[in-house]
Design an enzyme around this catalytic site. Structure first.
Site, mmCIF file in Angstrom:
data_model
loop_
_atom_site.group_PDB
_atom_site.id
_atom_site.type_symbol
_atom_site.label_atom_id
_atom_site.label_comp_id
_atom_site.label_asym_id
_atom_site.label_seq_id
_atom_site.Cartn_x
_atom_site.Cartn_y
_atom_site.Cartn_z
ATOM 1 N N GLU A 1 23.749 -65.679 3.012
ATOM 2 C CA GLU A 1 23.476 -64.519 2.177
ATOM 3 C C GLU A 1 22.133 -63.930 2.584
ATOM 4 O O GLU A 1 21.191 -64.669 2.879
ATOM 5 C CB GLU A 1 23.443 -64.905 0.702
ATOM 6 C CG GLU A 1 24.754 -65.458 0.176
ATOM 7 C CD GLU A 1 24.660 -65.851 -1.285
ATOM 8 O OE1 GLU A 1 24.972 -65.006 -2.139
ATOM 9 O OE2 GLU A 1 24.261 -66.998 -1.567
ATOM 10 N N LYS B 1 33.395 -71.848 -11.670
ATOM 11 C CA LYS B 1 32.543 -72.873 -11.110
ATOM 12 C C LYS B 1 31.102 -72.614 -11.555
ATOM 13 O O LYS B 1 30.746 -71.477 -11.894
ATOM 14 C CB LYS B 1 32.685 -72.924 -9.579
ATOM 15 C CG LYS B 1 32.187 -71.669 -8.854
ATOM 16 C CD LYS B 1 30.804 -71.857 -8.289
ATOM 17 C CE LYS B 1 30.336 -70.657 -7.521
ATOM 18 N NZ LYS B 1 28.927 -70.715 -7.127
ATOM 19 N N ARG C 1 27.579 -62.090 -27.877
ATOM 20 C CA ARG C 1 26.573 -61.986 -28.927
ATOM 21 C C ARG C 1 25.887 -60.621 -28.847
ATOM 22 O O ARG C 1 24.735 -60.490 -28.471
ATOM 23 C CB ARG C 1 25.544 -63.109 -28.775
ATOM 24 C CG ARG C 1 24.549 -63.210 -29.928
ATOM 25 C CD ARG C 1 23.673 -64.430 -29.775
ATOM 26 N NE ARG C 1 23.017 -64.464 -28.466
ATOM 27 C CZ ARG C 1 22.295 -65.487 -28.020
ATOM 28 N NH1 ARG C 1 22.168 -66.570 -28.757
ATOM 29 N NH2 ARG C 1 21.730 -65.431 -26.832
ATOM 30 N N HIS D 1 36.561 -68.155 -6.452
ATOM 31 C CA HIS D 1 36.973 -66.826 -6.019
ATOM 32 C C HIS D 1 37.151 -66.725 -4.511
ATOM 33 O O HIS D 1 37.852 -65.846 -4.032
ATOM 34 C CB HIS D 1 35.974 -65.762 -6.500
ATOM 35 C CG HIS D 1 34.640 -65.819 -5.836
ATOM 36 N ND1 HIS D 1 33.621 -66.620 -6.289
ATOM 37 C CD2 HIS D 1 34.154 -65.177 -4.751
ATOM 38 C CE1 HIS D 1 32.565 -66.455 -5.510
ATOM 39 N NE2 HIS D 1 32.857 -65.588 -4.573
ATOM 40 N N HIS E 1 33.120 -73.816 -2.536
ATOM 41 C CA HIS E 1 33.607 -72.881 -1.524
ATOM 42 C C HIS E 1 33.810 -73.538 -0.161
ATOM 43 O O HIS E 1 34.881 -73.449 0.445
ATOM 44 C CB HIS E 1 32.621 -71.720 -1.340
ATOM 45 C CG HIS E 1 32.391 -70.901 -2.570
ATOM 46 N ND1 HIS E 1 33.312 -70.794 -3.590
ATOM 47 C CD2 HIS E 1 31.334 -70.134 -2.950
ATOM 48 C CE1 HIS E 1 32.838 -70.003 -4.532
ATOM 49 N NE2 HIS E 1 31.649 -69.584 -4.165
ATOM 50 N N ASP F 1 25.886 -75.237 -5.501
ATOM 51 C CA ASP F 1 26.361 -73.895 -5.801
ATOM 52 C C ASP F 1 27.465 -73.444 -4.861
ATOM 53 O O ASP F 1 28.381 -72.719 -5.277
ATOM 54 C CB ASP F 1 25.188 -72.914 -5.734
ATOM 55 C CG ASP F 1 25.547 -71.526 -6.219
ATOM 56 O OD1 ASP F 1 26.256 -71.420 -7.243
ATOM 57 O OD2 ASP F 1 25.130 -70.542 -5.585
ATOM 58 N N LYS G 1 40.264 -64.656 -1.569
ATOM 59 C CA LYS G 1 39.988 -63.683 -0.523
ATOM 60 C C LYS G 1 41.141 -63.657 0.479
ATOM 61 O O LYS G 1 41.663 -64.686 0.883
ATOM 62 C CB LYS G 1 38.666 -64.003 0.171
ATOM 63 C CG LYS G 1 37.459 -63.772 -0.738
ATOM 64 C CD LYS G 1 36.170 -63.920 -0.010
ATOM 65 C CE LYS G 1 34.988 -63.692 -0.939
ATOM 66 N NZ LYS G 1 34.912 -62.314 -1.435
ATOM 67 N N LYS H 1 20.384 -68.839 1.503
ATOM 68 C CA LYS H 1 19.946 -67.518 1.060
ATOM 69 C C LYS H 1 18.822 -67.027 1.967
ATOM 70 O O LYS H 1 18.183 -67.801 2.663
ATOM 71 C CB LYS H 1 19.480 -67.566 -0.399
ATOM 72 C CG LYS H 1 20.623 -67.822 -1.384
ATOM 73 C CD LYS H 1 20.159 -67.702 -2.808
ATOM 74 C CE LYS H 1 21.324 -67.886 -3.769
ATOM 75 N NZ LYS H 1 22.321 -66.795 -3.672
#
Length: 510
Positions: free
Chosen positions: A239, A171, A64, A201, A263, A258, A205, A361
């Protein structure tokens, strides 16, 4: 050497197959997002730069934005210059540029999808792409139904025996088992199972795939890869960043949905599976599904799960906000930014071996790893002072960063006395191979265009993963207290430490 000839998931006979994708058009919905800018468009360029895309290739962006094609081409150019893994070469860019198009519009705009159809047909004629189309849905799951319905309404899902259409889904695959099934019904109404590619993803790896090479190409590991020798397994994705500008997505989703659902449970399946009879997609998936079907979280979830939420602290020498202070986050949010669960795999190989999955995180450093900790020797002919600092043997597979494998074991300290100390034997992919590893999205996009499915989970794997995680999510939803706070830059809340301590273990410090 191409990635097709070095991929450990491919049968050696596959080296005789073409090593580049055939003529096709890749359509990216949500092309203005961070994923497209940082990963997808650079990966497309890197594939072209490495000779993996044919001259007959088209790239269409749909978003958009009031852009002309040249505006979009400039965006691709800038993204490539900033984020591509390989060097920028003008001749490669010029060839890619010839096949770049942009279609402005919203997902409910019929005229936009008519323009999209006409644009794809123009590329089919001009670039000789033969009616082969891949639709990459880099969009929120809530928009999947309207997009695939528009594709059908305007004839973009039609195929013959001479061409193919494929859809790529990012995902998360739903937010629980019921929504995952609903999402699958929408997609499968228009695409056959072999035409649906669910992108995780992490499975692209290099080191994730080399987990299988490590196990099945080396006789030394298989005899000890079981409950006779392994005491427990830790799978961590830490992370060092907060949520950044992703509050709209992350708040209400949390670390478990998440990261753990996709994963980490996929890493668990790859770690625990039996040797497949071959690395064909059906055989690989069959072994992963057996593991996921045998996996469950113990019933006492107060003891065997932990959740936390980062609060203000220091990271990298600077002060950082707490989660509840982040822009766009509900001040009363109970979304977890730290999630840890124990999973038991109830089969003969792994009975009695807990698998601990942790995602968080605002950790001290960024690391993803799978660590197998081994049982202590049944008898140590040393005095207590000889082995005072002796830890447990461990095999650690580092997924990112600094991809490689570390083996920790006890060795004698040089000198006249018998003193044992824990040491590490380290292997790094970067230092052992002159060939750099392809970025995960390079491999996955190429496999989509080739129609090669080993790295993509099927719907049954998605549903089995939700069956493992749903009881945990429901248990946490029933809690009245907030997730336990932990200081940003620390290794998480006390409840995460207590979870392992209840079983007599401690978390590794990566």
């Amino acid at each position: 050497m191409s990635i097709l000839s070095t991929n450990p998931l491919r049968d050696p006979q596959d080296r005789r197959l073409p090593q580049i994708a055939g003529p096709c058009v890749l359509v990216i919905f949500g092309v203005t997002g961070d994923l497209s800018r940082k990963k997808l468009m650079p990966a497309v360029y890197d594939l072209a730069n490495r000779g993996m895309l044919p001259p007959g290739f088209g790239l269409v962006g749909f978003a958009r934005r009031d852009w002309a094609t040249q505006d979009f081409a400039q965006q691709v150019h800038d993204a490539v210059k900033e984020n591509a893994r390989t060097e920028f070469r003008e001749e490669v860019w010029e060839q890619l540029l010839e096949g770049i198009r942009f279609v402005p519009g919203t997902f409910d705009d019929d005229d936009a999808f008519i323009r999209l159809r006409d644009t794809i047909q123009e590329l089919d004629n001009a670039r000789g792409t033969g009616g082969n189309h891949a639709f990459y849905l880099s969009i929120p799951p809530s928009s999947f139904e309207i997009v695939v319905s528009q594709l059908k309404r305007h004839g973009l899902t039609e195929r013959t025996e001479h061409n193919w259409n494929r859809v790529v889904i990012e995902k998360p695959f739903g937010h629980d088992l019921a929504s995952a099934r609903d999402l699958n019904e929408v997609v499968s109404s228009l695409f056959d199972p072999h035409e649906v590619f669910r992108i995780d993803h992490y499975l692209g790896k290099e080191t994730v795939q080399n987990m299988m090479a490590l196990r099945f190409a080396n006789q030394m590991f298989e005899p000890i890869w079981n409950n006779h020798y392994v005491s427990h397994v830790q799978i961590t994705m830490a992370e060092d960043i907060g949520i950044g500008g992703r509050a709209g997505y992350y708040d209400g989703i949390g670390a478990a949905r998440d990261v753990i659902q996709n994963h980490l449970l996929q890493l668990l399946a790859l770690t625990a599976m039996e040797e497949p009879t071959s690395f064909e997609a059906s055989q690989l998936r069959a072994e992963k599904k057996k593991v996921l079907a045998a996996a469950r979280v113990p019933e006492n979830m107060d003891l065997h799960t932990a959740r936390g939420q980062y609060c203000a602290g220091w990271q990298g020498g600077r002060p950082v906000k707490g989660y509840l202070e982040e822009d766009g986050v509900d001040p009363a949010s109970n979304t977890e930014t730290y999630a840890a669960i124990r999973v038991d795999v109830e089969n003969r190989r792994w009975a009695g071996v807990p698998f601990y999955l942790r995602a968080a995180k605002r950790m001290p450093r960024r690391v993803t790893e799978v660590a197998l900790s081994f049982k202590r020797a049944p008898h140590l002919p040393f005095t207590a002072t000889d082995t005072e600092d002796l830890g447990v043997n461990a095999l650690v597979m580092r997924i990112q960063p600094d991809e490689g494998v570390t083996l920790r074991f006890g060795a004698k300290v040089p000198g006249t006395q018998m003193e044992i100390r824990e040491v590490s034997m380290d292997f790094g992919y970067g230092g052992s191979f002159t060939e750099s590893s392809p970025e995960a999205y390079e491999r996955l996009i190429l496999d989509v265009l080739l129609g090669d499915p080993p790295l993509f989970p099927l719907q049954e794997e998605v549903e089995l993963s939700w069956k493992i995680l749903d009881p945990v999510i429901e248990h946490w939803a029933a809690q009245t207290e907030q997730p336990q706070p932990y200081v940003a830059g620390s290794w998480g809340p006390q409840c995460g430490i207590d979870m392992l301590a209840a079983d007599g273990f401690t978390w590794r410090r990566p």
